[in-house]
Write an enzyme that holds these catalytic residues in place. Structure first.
Site, PDB file in Angstrom:
ATOM      1  CG  LEU A  71      -1.965  -1.129   1.268  1.00 34.17           C
ATOM      2  CD1 LEU A  71      -2.876  -0.950   2.471  1.00 34.17           C
ATOM      3  CD2 LEU A  71      -2.780  -1.201  -0.019  1.00 34.17           C
ATOM      4  CB  SER A 206      -6.207  -1.444  10.074  1.00 28.17           C
ATOM      5  OG  SER A 206      -7.016  -2.564   9.754  1.00 28.17           O
ATOM      6  CE1 TYR A 221      -1.940  -4.587  11.338  1.00 32.37           C
ATOM      7  CE2 TYR A 221      -4.281  -5.074  11.511  1.00 32.37           C
ATOM      8  CZ  TYR A 221      -3.234  -4.456  10.860  1.00 32.37           C
ATOM      9  OH  TYR A 221      -3.482  -3.710   9.731  1.00 32.37           O
ATOM     10  CE  LYS A 225      -1.836  -0.942  11.267  1.00 29.90           C
ATOM     11  NZ  LYS A 225      -0.918   0.071  10.668  1.00 29.90           N
ATOM     12  CB  THR A 256      -1.258  -6.054  -0.801  1.00 29.45           C
ATOM     13  OG1 THR A 256      -1.300  -7.099   0.184  1.00 29.45           O
ATOM     14  CG2 THR A 256      -1.921  -4.797  -0.237  1.00 29.45           C
TER      15      THR A 256
END
Length: 317
Positions: A71, A206, A221, A225, A256
């Protein structure tokens, strides 16, 4: 998903401040979706249609962490598509940053009247989890260009472990990159922007800052975020009267190269993610281009501390 970043610069093309013609900007990336390759629509009398100039990145000096792949690289391309010709690409490996810089220039000149000398793009080696490395990369960027207008903190990693099985050293590494790296990047950006009158910072969070992903376990994670999202709000308030805007871009599930590789071995996971997304599909990296340009340009001049989610409606339900 890009990890860390660069500090030894490589100048791909000289002539800072040179700008490509507007006709070139519309036909830059031949590998992009079909609409990008189409000839620009013509208004009556053969004139090009008017566009809102606040979205232009022409004349702006941009810096993107994690810009060599994923990204982050898409954000670099979006800025060049929108007129930027002066940019610092930061990533962990020197060779990958150099390759990304060269590729951006070469691709921008395809099917256009742009020339390599119209661009000045440098690659900087930098580990965003290291405060010293980030400071060095920003100092070198300022030494090269003399100013910074738009900065995107895109470097980040994701791992999937259950809470009981997640090794502590990997948790620490994730927070050092995703949280501390975003803070170091934003702080050094503001430190250099405030004396020049301001600038725009985009932290990449995110949709996981707002929801709990299933079926994969990724608690650290998600928490990292969420921290980035609130960091943008807090810094946005702290620097609001100093001319520095800080907003956050929160992507949903994006196709991706890395994600595609993972999903090739887990078709059911892809079906699950798509079924949970109201639009019924995963996002393409280019789906984020308009949002990141909006946040990094004057088009969002009265926004700070805000989140823009691009998730196909995932967080709504």
């Amino acid at each position: 998903m890009s990890t860390q970043l660069f500090a030894r610069s490589i100048t791909v093309v000289a002539r800072p401040g040179a700008r490509a013609g507007s006709s070139a900007l519309r036909a830059r990336f031949s590998t992009r979706p079909a609409l990008q390759n189409a000839a620009p629509a013509q208004a009556k009398g053969g004139k090009s249609p008017r566009v809102l100039q606040d979205f232009s990145m022409e004349g702006r000096v941009c810096l993107i962490t994690g810009g060599a792949r994923g990204l982050g690289n898409e954000f670099c391309r979006a800025f060049i598509d929108s007129g930027c010709t002066t940019m610092a690409i930061l990533d962990l490996k020197q060779s990958e940053a150099e390759d990304a810089a060269r590729d951006l220039v070469a691709t921008a000149c395809l099917n256009s009247d742009s020339k390599p000398e119209d661009f000045k793009i440098i690659g900087l080696e930098c580990d965003v989890s290291s405060e010293r490395s980030v400071i060095k990369a920003f100092n070198e960027t300022m030494d090269t260009f003399g100013r910074l207008d738009s900065v995107v903190a895109s470097a980040g990693i994701v791992e999937n472990y259950s809470a009981f099985d997640y090794p502590f050293d990997r948790i620490k590494r994730l927070y050092d990159i995703n949280v501390h790296g975003a803070f170091f990047t934003a702080r050094e950006a503001a430190r250099n922007m405030i004396p020049q009158g301001g600038g725009a910072i985009v932290l990449v969070s995110s949709m996981s800052a707002n929801i709990v992903n299933i079926p994969q376990p990724q608690t650290p994670y998600n928490a990292s975020k969420a921290a980035v999202k609130h960091m943008a709000a807090s810094l946005g308030v702290e620097w609001a009267k100093k001319g520095v805007r800080v907003n956050v871009l929160s992507p949903g599930y994006m196709l991706t190269k890395l994600t595609k590789t993972i999903l090739e071995h887990d078709r059911e996971l892809k079906k699950t993610w798509e079924s949970l997304t109201p639009m019924g599909r995963m996002g393409e990296p280019h789906d984020l281009a308009g949002a990141v340009v909006f946040l990094a340009s004057d088009a969002s001049r009265f926004m700070t501390g805000a989140e823009v989610r691009v998730d196909g409606g995932y967080c709504i339900i």
